[in-house]
Scaffold this motif. Structure first.
Motif, PDB file in Angstrom:
ATOM      1  N   MET A 103     101.167  61.448  65.451  1.00 14.71           N
ATOM      2  CA  MET A 103     100.113  61.857  64.521  1.00 14.71           C
ATOM      3  C   MET A 103     100.373  61.319  63.123  1.00 14.71           C
ATOM      4  SD  MET A 103      98.827  65.711  65.413  1.00 14.71           S
ATOM      5  CE  MET A 103      97.343  65.399  64.420  1.00 14.71           C
ATOM      6  N   ALA A 104      99.292  61.022  62.427  1.00 15.22           N
ATOM      7  CA  ALA A 104      99.305  60.754  60.990  1.00 15.22           C
ATOM      8  C   ALA A 104      98.451  61.830  60.334  1.00 15.22           C
ATOM      9  CB  ALA A 104      98.749  59.368  60.692  1.00 15.22           C
ATOM     10  N   ILE A 105      99.030  62.549  59.376  1.00 16.99           N
ATOM     11  CA  ILE A 105      98.350  63.652  58.704  1.00 16.99           C
ATOM     12  C   ILE A 105      98.448  63.425  57.199  1.00 16.99           C
ATOM     13  CG2 ILE A 105      98.259  66.165  58.412  1.00 16.99           C
ATOM     14  CD1 ILE A 105      99.906  66.368  61.048  1.00 16.99           C
ATOM     15  N   GLY A 106      97.374  63.678  56.482  1.00 13.53           N
ATOM     16  CA  GLY A 106      97.393  63.542  55.030  1.00 13.53           C
ATOM     17  C   GLY A 106      96.699  64.717  54.377  1.00 13.53           C
ATOM     18  N   MET A 107      97.203  65.150  53.210  1.00 13.17           N
ATOM     19  CA  MET A 107      96.619  66.303  52.533  1.00 13.17           C
ATOM     20  C   MET A 107      96.990  66.256  51.060  1.00 13.17           C
ATOM     21  SD  MET A 107      99.274  69.048  54.123  1.00 13.17           S
ATOM     22  CE  MET A 107     101.043  68.712  54.049  1.00 13.17           C
ATOM     23  N   ASP A 108      96.118  66.809  50.233  1.00 18.15           N
ATOM     24  CA  ASP A 108      96.442  66.958  48.815  1.00 18.15           C
ATOM     25  C   ASP A 108      95.521  67.979  48.180  1.00 18.15           C
ATOM     26  OD1 ASP A 108      98.635  65.817  47.374  1.00 18.15           O
ATOM     27  OD2 ASP A 108      97.968  63.848  48.059  1.00 18.15           O
ATOM     28  N   LYS A 109      95.977  68.518  47.068  1.00 17.21           N
ATOM     29  CA  LYS A 109      95.230  69.535  46.329  1.00 17.21           C
ATOM     30  C   LYS A 109      95.470  69.260  44.852  1.00 17.21           C
ATOM     31  CE  LYS A 109      94.645  74.606  46.257  1.00 17.21           C
ATOM     32  NZ  LYS A 109      93.333  74.742  46.955  1.00 17.21           N
ATOM     33  N   HIS A 110      94.661  68.353  44.302  1.00 15.87           N
ATOM     34  CA  HIS A 110      94.867  67.916  42.930  1.00 15.87           C
ATOM     35  C   HIS A 110      94.195  68.858  41.932  1.00 15.87           C
ATOM     36  CE1 HIS A 110      96.578  64.356  44.572  1.00 15.87           C
ATOM     37  NE2 HIS A 110      95.438  63.889  45.039  1.00 15.87           N
ATOM     38  N   PRO A 111      94.804  69.086  40.781  1.00 14.55           N
ATOM     39  CA  PRO A 111      94.181  69.941  39.762  1.00 14.55           C
ATOM     40  C   PRO A 111      92.967  69.278  39.137  1.00 14.55           C
ATOM     41  CG  PRO A 111      96.164  68.915  38.901  1.00 14.55           C
ATOM     42  CD  PRO A 111      96.111  68.572  40.367  1.00 14.55           C
ATOM     43  N   ARG A 112      92.128  70.076  38.542  1.00 11.84           N
ATOM     44  CA  ARG A 112      90.964  69.553  37.823  1.00 11.84           C
ATOM     45  C   ARG A 112      91.413  68.883  36.530  1.00 11.84           C
ATOM     46  NH1 ARG A 112      86.128  72.067  39.518  1.00 11.84           N
ATOM     47  NH2 ARG A 112      86.464  73.785  40.975  1.00 11.84           N
ATOM     48  N   GLY A 113      90.517  68.058  35.990  1.00  7.82           N
ATOM     49  CA  GLY A 113      90.727  67.550  34.640  1.00  7.82           C
ATOM     50  C   GLY A 113      91.520  66.275  34.526  1.00  7.82           C
ATOM     51  N   ALA A 114      91.705  65.556  35.614  1.00  5.55           N
ATOM     52  CA  ALA A 114      92.510  64.342  35.537  1.00  5.55           C
ATOM     53  C   ALA A 114      91.893  63.302  34.612  1.00  5.55           C
ATOM     54  CB  ALA A 114      92.689  63.747  36.932  1.00  5.55           C
TER      55      ALA A 114
END
Length: 383
Positions: A103-114
């Motif tokens: 399996m290849a799995i990807g995830m992210d949770k970036h903050p607002r305001g970049a």
């Protein structure tokens, strides 16, 4: 690719957007479960996994949500090229005999305001982003401005690219931005870094995507419509490339890593750009999609103006690009973005893309990622 052939037999997505009450690992686990369900497999069947993320320092801990089976699970991060790298490593694990199912799995949770220079991000004052000085937006603005001057690309073409991606996103029930926008409205929005306006950029957000890969000779156990990995290539920059850390050097002094990665992928797959039926190109901004059309061999520098005017990259065109809305409509959780691209190509080749399905029985798909300060991943898939 040499050795054992590899097929994608399941795809999953935790739709990109904003989820204040959901942890990043939870999103990744749900995308993985969806991919496994698509393949008719279970986590206990998986023998190796590669999990990409920017915000999660130990994404391999996803096993706490999926199951403690003891298999090798490796963390991956390679900038915006993370998804392509994860797929490449999962395919290699199968080719080298470590696994029959990976399996290849990807995830992210970036903050607002970049893009606003929020003081909580990098410690920058608000005016830094508001005056167009944020590093990434500044770089992409400079890069396309120079390219436009050299090759006769208009701002109207940039607006048409962004409008096309918003229109494709409106057809995609899992896209983040689903409101169509006219080229005129995009041009009239505030300028972030000339010539790029607010709606010519993608935005950082949250989400996850996952793939199940199998030995091609075992793919029939999981699906009647496997999609084969014909090439998965990664290249980094060479001296003189026009990249974030060297923007004053001549663009012509060395090719972009996208050029190197695409040439390598075409050679491995044994095909050329004319054989590709549908493509996903990194569109961090509308200008990037324009540049990447040429860097990946689909047209010559400057021909994009004519291609876009003729609608060549629309869903009904000769080479539909970013059929699910791309980064502009979906946003970019870095670890998941490249796997979202591949998922879309798999759906298109299997005829499962719904209202955005392209006509003509597509058989070959192409994905491209470009990450600062200069890494590019290209994947070629076929039925």
């Amino acid at each position: 690719m040499s050795g054992v052939d590899v097929a994608i037999v399941g795809v999953g997505l935790f739709p990109f957007g904003r989820y204040p009450g959901t942890q990043c690992l939870e999103m990744g686990a749900q995308a993985a479960r969806d991919a496994l369900a698509d393949a008719g497999a279970e986590w206990k069947d998986v023998q190796s996994a590669f999990v990409g993320s920017h915000e999660v320092s130990n994404p391999d801990s996803i096993v706490g949500l999926l199951g403690l089976t003891g298999i090798p699970v490796r963390a991956v991060f390679n900038g915006c090229a993370t998804g392509g790298t994860s797929l490449q490593m999962a395919a290699k694990a199968i080719q080298y005999g470590e696994a029959d199912l990976a399996m290849a799995i990807g995830m992210d949770k970036h903050p607002r305001g970049a893009f606003s220079g929020d003081p909580s991000i990098l410690g920058l004052p608000a005016w830094y982003g508001q005056t167009g000085m944020f590093l990434t937006t500044h770089f992409f603005g400079m890069k396309i401005n120079r390219y436009m001057q050299q090759h006769g690309i208009s701002r109207e073409t940039l607006a048409k690219v962004a409008s096309k991606n918003f229109a494709n996103g409106a057809r995609n029930p899992q896209a983040w931005r689903r409101t169509p926008m006219t080229p005129e409205a995009i041009l009239d929005s505030e300028i972030v870094n000339y010539p790029l306006t607010r709606y010519m950029y993608c935005g950082p957000d949250e989400g996850a995507a996952a793939l199940v890969l199998a030995r091609a000779d075992q793919a029939h156990r999981y699906t009647s419509t496997p999609v084969f990995v014909r090439a998965a290539e990664l290249r980094s920059r060479r001296p003189g490339a026009f990249e974030v850390q060297s923007p004053s050097l001549p663009l012509e002094s060395a090719p972009s890593p996208s050029v190197d990665a695409s040439k390598a992928a075409y050679e491995v797959a044994g095909i050329g750009p004319d054989d590709v039926n549908v493509a996903q190109l990194q569109d961090t901004d509308a200008g990037s999609e324009v540049i990447h059309m040429a860097e990946n061999g689909f047209c010559a520098d400057g021909e994009q103006e004519k291609w876009i005017a003729e609608g060549a990259t629309e869903l009904t065109g000769r080479l539909p690009v970013n059929t699910d809305g791309g980064l502009i409509a979906n946003g970019e959780p870095i670890g998941a973005s490249g796997l979202r691209q591949i998922r879309e190509i798999v759906l298109q080749l299997q005829g499962r893309a719904g209202d955005r399905q392209i006509a003509g029985d597509p058989r070959v798909g192409y994905t491209h990622l470009y990450g600062a300060p200069g890494a590019s991943a290209v994947t070629i898939l076929s039925r």
